[in-house]
Scaffold this motif. Structure first.
Motif, PDB file in Angstrom:
ATOM      1  N   TRP A   1       0.928 103.982  -4.194  1.00 36.81           N
ATOM      2  CA  TRP A   1       1.606 102.878  -4.872  1.00 36.81           C
ATOM      3  C   TRP A   1       3.087 103.218  -5.036  1.00 36.81           C
ATOM      4  O   TRP A   1       3.444 104.296  -5.504  1.00 36.81           O
TER       5      TRP A   1
ATOM      6  N   GLU B   1       6.069 102.318  -7.110  1.00 33.43           N
ATOM      7  CA  GLU B   1       6.414 101.632  -8.365  1.00 33.43           C
ATOM      8  C   GLU B   1       7.722 100.862  -8.259  1.00 33.43           C
ATOM      9  O   GLU B   1       7.876  99.787  -8.843  1.00 33.43           O
TER      10      GLU B   1
ATOM     11  N   ASP C   1      -7.665 109.363 -12.937  1.00 32.63           N
ATOM     12  CA  ASP C   1      -7.268 108.329 -13.881  1.00 32.63           C
ATOM     13  C   ASP C   1      -6.664 108.952 -15.139  1.00 32.63           C
ATOM     14  O   ASP C   1      -6.573 110.179 -15.279  1.00 32.63           O
ATOM     15  N   SER C   2      -6.234 108.099 -16.043  1.00 32.66           N
ATOM     16  CA  SER C   2      -5.508 108.560 -17.230  1.00 32.66           C
ATOM     17  C   SER C   2      -6.376 109.364 -18.180  1.00 32.66           C
ATOM     18  O   SER C   2      -5.859 110.055 -19.061  1.00 32.66           O
TER      19      SER C   2
ATOM     20  N   THR D   1      -6.437 104.729  -4.681  1.00 34.03           N
ATOM     21  CA  THR D   1      -5.372 105.003  -5.638  1.00 34.03           C
ATOM     22  C   THR D   1      -5.237 103.815  -6.565  1.00 34.03           C
ATOM     23  O   THR D   1      -5.667 102.701  -6.243  1.00 34.03           O
ATOM     24  N   PHE D   2      -4.631 104.038  -7.715  1.00 36.97           N
ATOM     25  CA  PHE D   2      -4.381 102.951  -8.658  1.00 36.97           C
ATOM     26  C   PHE D   2      -2.980 102.400  -8.458  1.00 36.97           C
ATOM     27  O   PHE D   2      -2.037 103.143  -8.163  1.00 36.97           O
ATOM     28  N   GLY D   3      -2.845 101.085  -8.618  1.00 35.04           N
ATOM     29  CA  GLY D   3      -1.553 100.439  -8.489  1.00 35.04           C
ATOM     30  C   GLY D   3      -1.464  99.237  -9.397  1.00 35.04           C
ATOM     31  O   GLY D   3      -2.292  99.046 -10.291  1.00 35.04           O
TER      32      GLY D   3
ATOM     33  N   LEU E   1      -1.080  99.883 -13.458  1.00 26.34           N
ATOM     34  CA  LEU E   1      -1.870 100.904 -12.752  1.00 26.34           C
ATOM     35  C   LEU E   1      -3.364 100.756 -13.025  1.00 26.34           C
ATOM     36  O   LEU E   1      -4.092 101.741 -13.153  1.00 26.34           O
ATOM     37  N   GLN E   2      -3.829  99.517 -13.064  1.00 28.66           N
ATOM     38  CA  GLN E   2      -5.248  99.255 -13.288  1.00 28.66           C
ATOM     39  C   GLN E   2      -5.928  98.598 -12.090  1.00 28.66           C
ATOM     40  O   GLN E   2      -7.126  98.330 -12.134  1.00 28.66           O
TER      41      GLN E   2
ATOM     42  N   GLN F   1      -7.391 103.031 -15.709  1.00 32.61           N
ATOM     43  CA  GLN F   1      -5.956 103.114 -15.460  1.00 32.61           C
ATOM     44  C   GLN F   1      -5.622 104.427 -14.778  1.00 32.61           C
ATOM     45  O   GLN F   1      -6.134 105.493 -15.155  1.00 32.61           O
ATOM     46  N   GLY F   2      -4.765 104.354 -13.771  1.00 31.12           N
ATOM     47  CA  GLY F   2      -4.375 105.553 -13.045  1.00 31.12           C
ATOM     48  C   GLY F   2      -3.175 106.248 -13.649  1.00 31.12           C
ATOM     49  O   GLY F   2      -2.641 105.832 -14.681  1.00 31.12           O
TER      50      GLY F   2
ATOM     51  N   ARG G   1       0.821 107.764 -13.012  1.00 32.65           N
ATOM     52  CA  ARG G   1       1.999 107.394 -12.231  1.00 32.65           C
ATOM     53  C   ARG G   1       2.045 108.237 -10.948  1.00 32.65           C
ATOM     54  O   ARG G   1       1.869 109.457 -10.995  1.00 32.65           O
TER      55      ARG G   1
END
Length: 304
Positions: free
Chosen positions: A26, A28, A208-209, A248-250, A254-255, A289-290, A292
């Motif tokens: 991702w 940003e 993830d977070s 990956t999360f984006g 980031l969800q 949630q991923g 950054r």
């Protein structure tokens, strides 16, 4: 509450099927998801806000890309680790630590939280323990991190950056290393947990977070969430394709979970059963949630 396995509506991001889709990352700054088609030598990027899909043809096997601070790509090409100009398409070779190994290609790669680029290799003929893992530092020096790996794949760092998770696919395990955030050096290898073979081969990975690992399972029809402390499989998203390659999360928060897949090796009947094989999927508002994404930072000016 989430069930152990859930078949959620997963959307196809663009109407394009890769031969060997991999390495989603991702961006940003531009709000774009980028990924590669390794064997066709293409870097894809899609901007959801503008519904814009671009393809960068690099005319080389491209194992992985990451985003540089200036917006260009750092990539593992067949010819070596290179900058790829996002606008110009020009490439600038930095290092080719496997120039003496023409039977190898670069595979999965990712930036650590401090902006170093790690990338591994694998043998084109799948020879065991013929690959390695490398680290490209801020000063553009290249260092060998691991030797004797077969299929260098998933990488992820714990939320505090001090633990590095790594997959050598045929081992059916996730390895773990202490990680020095100041230098990028890794400590001795340990086994975090094994992956039961019934789940499918462990391929690309993200975190993830909450510090839980998300693993794409080749020939497993799923992306699964694992607890690295206990080895417990917590949850999985079922997909309409067998060869799930990475995730990956984006998205703004980031969800959104982006998932790559492959169509290589499928027989005609399998193609008919999996018409979406090779697609990039997204599960929007996944419920998780991923972290950054890391961005490659270097101190030397090297325009591409």
């Amino acid at each position: 509450m989430f069930t152990t396995t859930e078949t959620r509506p997963c959307e196809v991001v663009v109407p394009h099927c890769c031969l060997l889709g991999e390495g989603p990352v991702w961006d940003e700054k531009t709000g774009s998801i980028c990924w590669v088609d390794i064997l066709n030598g293409r870097i894809h990027e899609y901007q959801p806000a503008g519904n814009s899909h671009r393809t960068h043809q690099v005319d080389s096997l491209v194992g992985a890309v990451a985003i540089c601070e200036n917006g260009d790509f750092i990539a593992g090409l067949r010819e070596g680790l290179s900058f790829v100009g996002r606008s110009s398409g020009r490439t600038k070779l930095l290092h080719h630590p496997e120039a003496h190994l023409p039977q190898n290609r670069y595979n999965d790669g990712k930036c650590d939280p401090e902006g170093r680029f790690l990338i591994g290799s694998t043998a084109l003929n799948h020879k065991k323990q013929a690959g390695n893992l490398y680290r490209l530092d801020h000063d553009l020096r290249c260092t060998t991190q691991l030797q004797g790996v077969t299929m260098s794949n998933g990488m992820a760092w714990s939320p505090d950056g001090r633990t590095f998770y790594y997959i050598d696919t045929p081992t059916f395990e996730v390895a773990v290393f202490d990680y020095d955030t100041k230098t990028g050096r890794i400590g001795p290898k340990r086994s975090a947990f094994p992956i039961p073979q019934k789940e499918g081969l462990p391929d690309g990975m993200t975190i993830d977070s909450e510090g839980m690992l998300w693993i794409a399972h080749w020939d497993g029809w799923q992306v699964a969430r694992w607890n690295p402390e206990t080895g417990e499989k917590l949850f999985s998203f079922r997909l309409p394709v067998a060869f799930v390659t990475s995730c990956t999360f984006g998205g703004e928060t980031l969800q959104d979970l982006y998932i790559t897949s492959a169509s290589i090796g499928l027989k005609e009947k399998q193609h008919d059963e999996q018409p979406l094989a090779g697609s990039l999927f997204v599960i929007k508002n996944s419920g998780f949630q991923g972290m950054r994404p890391g961005v490659f930072r270097h101190s030397k000016q090297a325009s591409s």
